[in-house]
Design an enzyme around this catalytic site. Sequence first.
Site, PDB file in Angstrom:
ATOM      1  N   HIS A 478      -9.582 -29.315  78.860  1.00  0.00           N
ATOM      2  CA  HIS A 478     -10.404 -28.633  77.861  1.00  0.00           C
ATOM      3  C   HIS A 478     -11.818 -28.374  78.363  1.00  0.00           C
ATOM      4  CE1 HIS A 478     -10.925 -26.881  74.068  1.00  0.00           C
ATOM      5  NE2 HIS A 478     -10.591 -27.881  73.264  1.00  0.00           N
ATOM      6  N   ASP A 482     -10.337 -23.190  76.984  1.00  0.00           N
ATOM      7  CA  ASP A 482     -10.534 -23.298  75.543  1.00  0.00           C
ATOM      8  C   ASP A 482      -9.190 -23.264  74.818  1.00  0.00           C
ATOM      9  OD1 ASP A 482     -13.299 -23.406  75.801  1.00  0.00           O
ATOM     10  OD2 ASP A 482     -13.491 -21.213  75.742  1.00  0.00           O
TER      11      ASP A 482
END
Length: 507
Positions: A478, A482
């Site tokens: 992450h 995204d």
Amino acid sequence: MMTDVRVPTLGESVTEATVATWFKKPGDAVAVDEMLCELETDKVTVEVPSPVAGTMGEIVAAEGDTVGVDALLATISEGGEAAVEPPKDAPKSIDAGAEETKPREASANVDVMVPTLGESVTEATVSTWFKKVGDEVAQDEMLCELETDKVSVEVPSPAAGVLTEILAEEGSTVEASAKLAVISSGDGAKAAAPASEDAPKPAAQAQSGGKDVEDAPSAKKAMAEAGISRDQVTGSGRDGRIMKEDVAKAVAAAGAAPAPQASAAPRAPVSADDEAREERVKMTRLRQTIARRLKDSQNTAAMLTTYNEVDMTEVMALRNEYKDLFLKKHGVKLGFMSFFTKACVHALKEVPEVNAEIDGTDVVYKNFVHMGIAAGTPTGLVVPVIRDADAMSFADIEKAIAEKGARARDGKLSMAEMQGGTFTISNGGVYGSLMSSPILNPPQSGILGMHKIQDRPMAINGQVVIRPMMYLALSYDHRIVDGKGAVTFLVRVKEALEDPRRLLMDL
């Protein structure tokens, strides 16, 4: 007479290579087909054997040099003079009995060295010796096995003779290019054997229980990890030698499973009776590396997993329709992995951050796809890499997966074949997994988890229909990917598999 050693054919479209390592130096005695050096190309590592027996002459291409096909690498002096040239450290005879000592002078001590372990690998652990001091050995007969962080390396005998000294015992750690043992070769070799032996032992002396051959080291490890004895396995190798695939068959037949790995947490107190029934086995270097890398991945990456499901109806129908024709034309079976590889390549083009990696404060985007295909082996999980998968056809992908999978199971993968991946696919479905969260293979930023195909009732156009469904899982970093990009990637994979025509039209 001088014989040239030249660069062999390197493969289609490969025109040059780099000299990686020389295993011989000028003046060394060499046997026919004994490995002289190793070349590296963009695709493979090539070993160069000696075309003749003799003495190593001039080395024309030094380590690090780039050479073309058929370029001159070195010369070898063959024939009479080379055959009788005494070792450099042998004392020269000056008395009248020199003629009688010629056979002893024709013998030589040959060092058994640690072979090339692969890029960035500097040490190994001596796992098993299959010969002991005094045993006769044939050229290329297996002497011992080494374990590195990634692969097991078998060490063959560089010459025929008698094993006279073992310098690195089992369990010891050795550096790259260290000396493991000494073999006395030539006419004087028999004299090096212990005098108490009335006759030389054959290469594989009879053992207890009528077993007269050494089993493959990979098979021994697999038996130890599966908790089965040698008597439970039927060997298919030469003279009944047990191979790795024999162990796999025995495990499948017995429903056996590998022994559970030790936990990193403190051990709970156990009674003396329970402790007497336990078995403690040292983790292999491969298992230690797997444990370390997986934990490092969890500690470093901001790992998150998103899920979806795919209707496999169209892929299964397409595969069933063309599998026979595909096999006939390409000589390899059409499986599901090529569809998933193509679908991932398609999705990576739209979401390039899943195919990127973090380097310090930079993001490195890869304009190519080196696809890692996770494969379970008796010694642990390995991830061979299919390079430039984005430029390959279905047939090329299936051939590469079959070849890499076979080499992985046999423990023959080189370090170079497991490095440089940009994205990974892991298929837990072959073991029956319905859903799981795969762990990233650093420094990669994404890994796709495939799972079991299971018939489930689905609502299609207002009606309940039974469809073959598979859960998909994408674990991603992450820090660089995204949520929108991760979900988009997985949806594109789903769309491509549910309508494979999209792959043809790049939609």
